[in-house]
Design a protein around this motif. Structure first.
Motif, PDB file in Angstrom:
ATOM      1  N   GLU A   1       0.831  -1.113   0.081  1.00  0.00           N
ATOM      2  CA  GLU A   1      -0.146   0.035  -0.025  1.00  0.00           C
ATOM      3  C   GLU A   1       0.740   1.319  -0.084  1.00  0.00           C
ATOM      4  O   GLU A   1       0.749   2.325  -0.512  1.00  0.00           O
ATOM      5  CB  GLU A   1      -0.844  -0.129   1.301  1.00  0.00           C
ATOM      6  N   GLN A   2       1.896   1.360   0.616  1.00  0.00           N
ATOM      7  CA  GLN A   2       3.030   2.128   0.704  1.00  0.00           C
ATOM      8  C   GLN A   2       3.448   2.750  -0.663  1.00  0.00           C
ATOM      9  O   GLN A   2       3.378   3.713  -1.183  1.00  0.00           O
ATOM     10  CB  GLN A   2       3.990   2.111   1.613  1.00  0.00           C
ATOM     11  N   ILE A   3       3.727   1.673  -1.362  1.00  0.00           N
ATOM     12  CA  ILE A   3       4.333   1.673  -2.697  1.00  0.00           C
ATOM     13  C   ILE A   3       3.398   2.323  -3.560  1.00  0.00           C
ATOM     14  O   ILE A   3       3.474   3.159  -4.513  1.00  0.00           O
ATOM     15  CB  ILE A   3       4.873   0.499  -3.139  1.00  0.00           C
ATOM     16  N   LYS A   4       2.107   1.521  -3.770  1.00  0.00           N
ATOM     17  CA  LYS A   4       1.029   2.219  -4.354  1.00  0.00           C
ATOM     18  C   LYS A   4       0.740   3.816  -4.279  1.00  0.00           C
ATOM     19  O   LYS A   4       0.559   4.357  -5.332  1.00  0.00           O
ATOM     20  CB  LYS A   4      -0.111   1.418  -4.333  1.00  0.00           C
ATOM     21  N   ALA A   5       0.768   4.256  -2.721  1.00  0.00           N
ATOM     22  CA  ALA A   5       0.529   5.449  -2.442  1.00  0.00           C
ATOM     23  C   ALA A   5       1.412   6.559  -3.171  1.00  0.00           C
ATOM     24  O   ALA A   5       1.331   7.439  -3.581  1.00  0.00           O
ATOM     25  CB  ALA A   5       0.335   5.561  -0.950  1.00  0.00           C
ATOM     26  N   GLU A   6       2.916   5.913  -3.206  1.00  0.00           N
ATOM     27  CA  GLU A   6       3.950   6.628  -3.779  1.00  0.00           C
ATOM     28  C   GLU A   6       3.553   6.704  -5.190  1.00  0.00           C
ATOM     29  O   GLU A   6       3.874   7.920  -5.821  1.00  0.00           O
ATOM     30  CB  GLU A   6       5.201   5.951  -3.483  1.00  0.00           C
TER      31      GLU A   6
ATOM     32  N   GLY B   1     -10.984   5.891   2.021  1.00  0.00           N
ATOM     33  CA  GLY B   1     -10.501   5.327   3.381  1.00  0.00           C
ATOM     34  C   GLY B   1      -8.862   5.704   3.773  1.00  0.00           C
ATOM     35  O   GLY B   1      -8.489   5.812   5.032  1.00  0.00           O
ATOM     36  N   GLN B   2      -8.052   5.501   2.662  1.00  0.00           N
ATOM     37  CA  GLN B   2      -6.550   5.783   2.830  1.00  0.00           C
ATOM     38  C   GLN B   2      -6.104   7.129   3.338  1.00  0.00           C
ATOM     39  O   GLN B   2      -4.882   7.232   3.739  1.00  0.00           O
ATOM     40  CB  GLN B   2      -5.691   5.485   1.607  1.00  0.00           C
ATOM     41  N   VAL B   3      -7.049   8.212   3.102  1.00  0.00           N
ATOM     42  CA  VAL B   3      -6.745   9.390   3.724  1.00  0.00           C
ATOM     43  C   VAL B   3      -7.693   9.647   4.877  1.00  0.00           C
ATOM     44  O   VAL B   3      -7.806  11.108   5.104  1.00  0.00           O
ATOM     45  CB  VAL B   3      -6.857  10.376   2.655  1.00  0.00           C
ATOM     46  N   GLY B   4      -8.108   8.609   5.617  1.00  0.00           N
ATOM     47  CA  GLY B   4      -9.106   8.813   6.786  1.00  0.00           C
ATOM     48  C   GLY B   4     -10.440   9.051   6.653  1.00  0.00           C
ATOM     49  O   GLY B   4     -11.183   9.175   7.807  1.00  0.00           O
ATOM     50  N   PHE B   5     -10.982   9.002   5.489  1.00  0.00           N
ATOM     51  CA  PHE B   5     -12.396   9.488   4.978  1.00  0.00           C
ATOM     52  C   PHE B   5     -13.123   8.008   5.002  1.00  0.00           C
ATOM     53  O   PHE B   5     -13.532   7.462   4.089  1.00  0.00           O
ATOM     54  CB  PHE B   5     -12.471   9.938   3.649  1.00  0.00           C
ATOM     55  N   ASP B   6     -13.345   7.238   6.303  1.00  0.00           N
ATOM     56  CA  ASP B   6     -13.926   6.022   6.511  1.00  0.00           C
ATOM     57  C   ASP B   6     -14.421   5.781   8.019  1.00  0.00           C
ATOM     58  O   ASP B   6     -14.180   6.626   8.825  1.00  0.00           O
ATOM     59  CB  ASP B   6     -12.816   5.206   6.326  1.00  0.00           C
ATOM     60  N   TRP B   7     -15.208   4.990   7.934  1.00  0.00           N
ATOM     61  CA  TRP B   7     -15.869   4.480   9.071  1.00  0.00           C
ATOM     62  C   TRP B   7     -14.771   3.648  10.084  1.00  0.00           C
ATOM     63  O   TRP B   7     -14.129   3.158   9.376  1.00  0.00           O
ATOM     64  CB  TRP B   7     -17.255   3.560   9.226  1.00  0.00           C
ATOM     65  N   PRO B   8     -14.758   3.877  11.211  1.00  0.00           N
ATOM     66  CA  PRO B   8     -13.691   3.001  12.149  1.00  0.00           C
ATOM     67  C   PRO B   8     -13.836   1.470  12.083  1.00  0.00           C
ATOM     68  O   PRO B   8     -12.723   0.839  12.034  1.00  0.00           O
ATOM     69  CB  PRO B   8     -13.592   3.850  13.642  1.00  0.00           C
ATOM     70  N   ASP B   9     -15.274   0.824  12.027  1.00  0.00           N
ATOM     71  CA  ASP B   9     -15.193  -0.422  12.066  1.00  0.00           C
ATOM     72  C   ASP B   9     -16.545  -0.544  11.489  1.00  0.00           C
ATOM     73  O   ASP B   9     -17.437   0.346  10.788  1.00  0.00           O
ATOM     74  CB  ASP B   9     -15.094  -0.880  13.230  1.00  0.00           C
ATOM     75  N   ALA B  10     -17.229  -1.842  11.237  1.00  0.00           N
ATOM     76  CA  ALA B  10     -18.201  -2.363  10.667  1.00  0.00           C
ATOM     77  C   ALA B  10     -19.425  -1.796  11.412  1.00  0.00           C
ATOM     78  O   ALA B  10     -20.739  -1.612  10.460  1.00  0.00           O
ATOM     79  CB  ALA B  10     -18.432  -3.828  10.659  1.00  0.00           C
ATOM     80  N   LEU B  11     -19.710  -1.672  12.774  1.00  0.00           N
ATOM     81  CA  LEU B  11     -20.790  -1.473  13.188  1.00  0.00           C
ATOM     82  C   LEU B  11     -21.478  -0.156  12.889  1.00  0.00           C
ATOM     83  O   LEU B  11     -22.687  -0.135  12.672  1.00  0.00           O
ATOM     84  CB  LEU B  11     -20.654  -1.437  14.811  1.00  0.00           C
ATOM     85  N   PRO B  12     -20.941   0.893  12.869  1.00  0.00           N
ATOM     86  CA  PRO B  12     -21.651   2.329  12.410  1.00  0.00           C
ATOM     87  C   PRO B  12     -21.847   2.130  10.921  1.00  0.00           C
ATOM     88  O   PRO B  12     -22.776   2.663  10.465  1.00  0.00           O
ATOM     89  CB  PRO B  12     -20.555   3.128  12.678  1.00  0.00           C
ATOM     90  N   VAL B  13     -21.177   1.370   9.969  1.00  0.00           N
ATOM     91  CA  VAL B  13     -21.706   1.145   8.924  1.00  0.00           C
ATOM     92  C   VAL B  13     -22.981   0.239   8.729  1.00  0.00           C
ATOM     93  O   VAL B  13     -23.815   0.640   7.763  1.00  0.00           O
ATOM     94  CB  VAL B  13     -20.592   0.234   7.906  1.00  0.00           C
ATOM     95  N   LEU B  14     -23.170  -0.549   9.653  1.00  0.00           N
ATOM     96  CA  LEU B  14     -24.485  -1.337   9.674  1.00  0.00           C
ATOM     97  C   LEU B  14     -25.533  -0.430  10.064  1.00  0.00           C
ATOM     98  O   LEU B  14     -26.670  -0.637   9.441  1.00  0.00           O
ATOM     99  CB  LEU B  14     -24.300  -2.341  10.821  1.00  0.00           C
ATOM    100  N   ASP B  15     -25.423   0.597  10.932  1.00  0.00           N
ATOM    101  CA  ASP B  15     -26.396   1.663  11.159  1.00  0.00           C
ATOM    102  C   ASP B  15     -26.826   2.510  10.037  1.00  0.00           C
ATOM    103  O   ASP B  15     -27.714   2.644   9.689  1.00  0.00           O
ATOM    104  CB  ASP B  15     -25.733   2.376  12.272  1.00  0.00           C
ATOM    105  N   LYS B  16     -25.529   2.764   9.245  1.00  0.00           N
ATOM    106  CA  LYS B  16     -25.680   3.509   7.927  1.00  0.00           C
ATOM    107  C   LYS B  16     -26.786   2.685   6.895  1.00  0.00           C
ATOM    108  O   LYS B  16     -27.532   3.359   6.314  1.00  0.00           O
ATOM    109  CB  LYS B  16     -24.508   3.796   7.199  1.00  0.00           C
TER     110      LYS B  16
END
Length: 278
Positions: free
Chosen positions: A125-130, A166-181
């Protein structure tokens, strides 16, 4: 006689010969070949999912031919050749696997300490980000999402878009809040239905599907594979119903929904009790 890759490239060149080639092949373009490429990729996936390894070799050959076709078109336009395709992917994979090729030498001795799977994934992932960072310096790369192919199947593209964000932090922390969504989006579908607004219903269904893909991603489930599995399960059970009615000489149209649902339940029970299913 066993044909080689060079023979395949020669065949492609002959098919596209302006004077002596095949009329169908001569008139093809990048755009007209794309649907065939997608179809061949799915046929490879289908053969693997069905365990049809007797035909996998042929399906892979069909897919390889697509790469050869694009390379021939590019060679005719002076853009690149098949050898360049091979060179570019080999260079990329050597670069992305420094834990295997630390010196960048493809043929270096195999005496490199092994990394665990998590270390390999982190480095990948680091190499792809580069690589994306290098592209972002170019004028045409205006967004982190620019190079997510628009032609991907919608489920797969949703997952890639979400992963990239999600790689820049725009993501839910885990699955439970996604289930609420997911529940929230389902409520919005119901609201749009109550308002009898077809455009709003379609919009909310799209949001619901996008949220379900997000849930699958957080649970480390590939949504495209999961849906293909569900399609296969539906097909097996529906075929069971058809055969059961065929055995009793009853048209499906004459059956009530309750009768059909009972047969569906029987198909599920037989699958559950089949050998290898616990």
């Amino acid at each position: 006689m066993t044909y080689s890759l060079e023979d395949l490239l020669h065949l492609m060149n002959r098919l596209r010969d302006p004077q002596y080639g095949c009329p169908w092949d001569i008139k093809q373009t990048y755009a007209t070949i794309v649907p065939h490429t997608l179809e061949e990729a799915y046929e490879v996936a289908d053969a693997i999912e069905r365990g049809d390894f007797d035909h996998l070799q042929g399906e892979l050959g069909d897919l390889l031919f697509q790469v050869v076709y694009y390379s021939q078109l590019a060679r005719e336009e002076g853009r690149f050749e098949f050898a360049g395709v091979v060179d570019s992917i080999t260079r990329k994979l050597v670069r992305r696997h420094p834990h295997v090729f630390p010196t960048g030498d493809l043929y270096a001795p195999l005496d490199v300490p092994r990394l665990n799977e998590e270390q390999v994934k982190e480095r990948w992932e680091q190499i792809k980000a580069e690589e994306r960072a290098e592209k972002s310096a170019e004028p045409q790369q205006l967004s982190l999402l620019d190079d997510v192919p628009a032609a991907l199947p919608a489920l797969s593209r949703s997952a890639k878009l979400q992963k990239r964000a999600g790689q820049v932090g725009f993501d839910w922390p885990d699955a439970l809040p996604v289930l609420d969504k997911v529940r929230e989006e389902l409520d919005e579908v119901l609201e749009a239905m109550s308002e009898n607004d077809p455009a709003a219903v379609a919009d909310e269904i799209g949001d619901l599907l996008f949220s379900v893909v997000n849930l699958a991603r957080h649970l480390k489930v590939d949504p495209e594979t999961a849906l293909r599995g569900a399609n296969g399960k539906f097909e097996r059970r529906f075929r069971f119903i058809e055969q059961a009615l065929r055995d009793t000489r009853r048209p499906m149209e004459d059956c009530t929904l309750e009768e059909l649902d009972a047969l569906w339940g029987e198909a599920k029970r037989q699958e559950k009790n089949a050998p290898g299913c616990g």
